[in-house]
Design a protein around this motif. Structure first.
Motif, PDB file in Angstrom:
ATOM      1  N   GLU A   1       1.436 -16.810  -7.916  1.00 33.55           N
ATOM      2  CA  GLU A   1       0.415 -17.837  -7.665  1.00 33.55           C
ATOM      3  C   GLU A   1       1.007 -19.244  -7.745  1.00 33.55           C
ATOM      4  O   GLU A   1       0.431 -20.155  -8.349  1.00 33.55           O
ATOM      5  N   LEU A   2       2.190 -19.400  -7.118  1.00 34.30           N
ATOM      6  CA  LEU A   2       2.888 -20.687  -7.056  1.00 34.30           C
ATOM      7  C   LEU A   2       3.214 -20.964  -5.593  1.00 34.30           C
ATOM      8  O   LEU A   2       3.183 -20.063  -4.769  1.00 34.30           O
ATOM      9  N   SER A   3       3.576 -22.202  -5.281  1.00 35.45           N
ATOM     10  CA  SER A   3       3.983 -22.499  -3.902  1.00 35.45           C
ATOM     11  C   SER A   3       5.428 -22.046  -3.699  1.00 35.45           C
ATOM     12  O   SER A   3       6.235 -22.076  -4.630  1.00 35.45           O
ATOM     13  N   TYR A   4       5.734 -21.624  -2.484  1.00 37.54           N
ATOM     14  CA  TYR A   4       7.091 -21.142  -2.205  1.00 37.54           C
ATOM     15  C   TYR A   4       8.115 -22.263  -2.342  1.00 37.54           C
ATOM     16  O   TYR A   4       9.249 -22.038  -2.760  1.00 37.54           O
ATOM     17  N   SER A   5       7.737 -23.504  -2.028  1.00 36.22           N
ATOM     18  CA  SER A   5       8.684 -24.615  -2.169  1.00 36.22           C
ATOM     19  C   SER A   5       8.994 -24.875  -3.644  1.00 36.22           C
ATOM     20  O   SER A   5      10.144 -25.185  -4.000  1.00 36.22           O
ATOM     21  N   TYR A   6       8.001 -24.724  -4.506  1.00 33.17           N
ATOM     22  CA  TYR A   6       8.213 -24.905  -5.943  1.00 33.17           C
ATOM     23  C   TYR A   6       9.138 -23.820  -6.486  1.00 33.17           C
ATOM     24  O   TYR A   6      10.064 -24.111  -7.241  1.00 33.17           O
ATOM     25  N   VAL A   7       8.930 -22.581  -6.068  1.00 37.07           N
ATOM     26  CA  VAL A   7       9.802 -21.487  -6.500  1.00 37.07           C
ATOM     27  C   VAL A   7      11.236 -21.746  -6.033  1.00 37.07           C
ATOM     28  O   VAL A   7      12.189 -21.559  -6.789  1.00 37.07           O
ATOM     29  N   GLY A   8      11.393 -22.202  -4.812  1.00 39.36           N
ATOM     30  CA  GLY A   8      12.725 -22.522  -4.289  1.00 39.36           C
ATOM     31  C   GLY A   8      13.408 -23.609  -5.098  1.00 39.36           C
ATOM     32  O   GLY A   8      14.609 -23.540  -5.376  1.00 39.36           O
ATOM     33  N   GLU A   9      12.652 -24.628  -5.486  1.00 38.42           N
ATOM     34  CA  GLU A   9      13.217 -25.710  -6.301  1.00 38.42           C
ATOM     35  C   GLU A   9      13.605 -25.209  -7.687  1.00 38.42           C
ATOM     36  O   GLU A   9      14.612 -25.641  -8.246  1.00 38.42           O
ATOM     37  N   ILE A  10      12.829 -24.292  -8.243  1.00 41.67           N
ATOM     38  CA  ILE A  10      13.176 -23.694  -9.530  1.00 41.67           C
ATOM     39  C   ILE A  10      14.478 -22.917  -9.401  1.00 41.67           C
ATOM     40  O   ILE A  10      15.387 -23.058 -10.225  1.00 41.67           O
ATOM     41  N   GLU A  11      14.592 -22.114  -8.345  1.00 43.40           N
ATOM     42  CA  GLU A  11      15.796 -21.313  -8.138  1.00 43.40           C
ATOM     43  C   GLU A  11      17.035 -22.188  -7.977  1.00 43.40           C
ATOM     44  O   GLU A  11      18.124 -21.800  -8.385  1.00 43.40           O
ATOM     45  N   ARG A  12      16.890 -23.358  -7.398  1.00 44.98           N
ATOM     46  CA  ARG A  12      18.027 -24.258  -7.207  1.00 44.98           C
ATOM     47  C   ARG A  12      18.277 -25.153  -8.416  1.00 44.98           C
ATOM     48  O   ARG A  12      19.185 -25.982  -8.396  1.00 44.98           O
ATOM     49  N   GLY A  13      17.479 -24.986  -9.473  1.00 46.63           N
ATOM     50  CA  GLY A  13      17.667 -25.779 -10.688  1.00 46.63           C
ATOM     51  C   GLY A  13      17.177 -27.201 -10.576  1.00 46.63           C
ATOM     52  O   GLY A  13      17.574 -28.059 -11.368  1.00 46.63           O
ATOM     53  N   LEU A  14      16.300 -27.458  -9.617  1.00 47.29           N
ATOM     54  CA  LEU A  14      15.790 -28.812  -9.399  1.00 47.29           C
ATOM     55  C   LEU A  14      14.519 -29.096 -10.187  1.00 47.29           C
ATOM     56  O   LEU A  14      14.140 -30.256 -10.335  1.00 47.29           O
ATOM     57  N   ARG A  15      13.872 -28.060 -10.661  1.00 49.81           N
ATOM     58  CA  ARG A  15      12.620 -28.211 -11.416  1.00 49.81           C
ATOM     59  C   ARG A  15      12.782 -27.643 -12.808  1.00 49.81           C
ATOM     60  O   ARG A  15      13.555 -26.727 -13.041  1.00 49.81           O
ATOM     61  N   ASN A  16      12.025 -28.199 -13.720  1.00 50.22           N
ATOM     62  CA  ASN A  16      12.008 -27.749 -15.107  1.00 50.22           C
ATOM     63  C   ASN A  16      10.631 -27.115 -15.344  1.00 50.22           C
ATOM     64  O   ASN A  16       9.675 -27.811 -15.674  1.00 50.22           O
ATOM     65  N   PRO A  17      10.504 -25.805 -15.158  1.00 49.36           N
ATOM     66  CA  PRO A  17       9.186 -25.161 -15.207  1.00 49.36           C
ATOM     67  C   PRO A  17       8.591 -25.132 -16.614  1.00 49.36           C
ATOM     68  O   PRO A  17       9.314 -25.077 -17.609  1.00 49.36           O
ATOM     69  N   THR A  18       7.274 -25.161 -16.653  1.00 54.01           N
ATOM     70  CA  THR A  18       6.563 -25.037 -17.923  1.00 54.01           C
ATOM     71  C   THR A  18       6.592 -23.577 -18.371  1.00 54.01           C
ATOM     72  O   THR A  18       6.941 -22.681 -17.593  1.00 54.01           O
ATOM     73  N   LEU A  19       6.195 -23.336 -19.600  1.00 51.93           N
ATOM     74  CA  LEU A  19       6.136 -21.963 -20.096  1.00 51.93           C
ATOM     75  C   LEU A  19       5.131 -21.132 -19.308  1.00 51.93           C
ATOM     76  O   LEU A  19       5.353 -19.941 -19.074  1.00 51.93           O
ATOM     77  N   ASP A  20       4.054 -21.735 -18.865  1.00 49.91           N
ATOM     78  CA  ASP A  20       3.081 -21.013 -18.047  1.00 49.91           C
ATOM     79  C   ASP A  20       3.708 -20.556 -16.730  1.00 49.91           C
ATOM     80  O   ASP A  20       3.453 -19.451 -16.262  1.00 49.91           O
ATOM     81  N   VAL A  21       4.538 -21.411 -16.136  1.00 48.90           N
ATOM     82  CA  VAL A  21       5.211 -21.061 -14.882  1.00 48.90           C
ATOM     83  C   VAL A  21       6.249 -19.975 -15.127  1.00 48.90           C
ATOM     84  O   VAL A  21       6.379 -19.041 -14.334  1.00 48.90           O
ATOM     85  N   VAL A  22       6.983 -20.073 -16.231  1.00 50.36           N
ATOM     86  CA  VAL A  22       7.958 -19.036 -16.588  1.00 50.36           C
ATOM     87  C   VAL A  22       7.251 -17.688 -16.703  1.00 50.36           C
ATOM     88  O   VAL A  22       7.713 -16.678 -16.167  1.00 50.36           O
ATOM     89  N   GLU A  23       6.117 -17.674 -17.375  1.00 47.97           N
ATOM     90  CA  GLU A  23       5.345 -16.445 -17.534  1.00 47.97           C
ATOM     91  C   GLU A  23       4.854 -15.923 -16.181  1.00 47.97           C
ATOM     92  O   GLU A  23       4.911 -14.720 -15.912  1.00 47.97           O
TER      93      GLU A  23
END
Length: 68
Positions: free
Chosen positions: A30-52
């Motif tokens: 339940e996240l945007s694909y661009s946000y997931v891509g940024e997480i995978e590239r180390g560009l975003r610092n996800p919250t614990l809710d996003v990690v879960e």
């Protein structure tokens, strides 16, 4: 390498091991694909809710995403 970069690599490895696209993981998490891509590239610092949400979308334990 920073923790968020290691985390992103673990997300990518887990996703690819399950033969999932970013779009499928994003939908299941339940996240945007661009946000997931940024997480995978180390560009975003996800919250614990996003990690879960990512772990749930991958069907794995949260701790797996932080393994070295």
């Amino acid at each position: 390498m920073e923790l968020r970069e290691k985390f992103g690599l673990n997300v990518r490895r887990s996703r690819k091991a399950k033969r999932m696209t970013i779009e499928v993981l994003a939908h299941q998490s339940e996240l945007s694909y661009s946000y997931v891509g940024e997480i995978e590239r180390g560009l975003r610092n996800p919250t614990l809710d996003v990690v879960e949400a990512l772990a749930r979308g991958l069907g794995i334990d949260v701790a797996t995403l932080f393994e070295s």
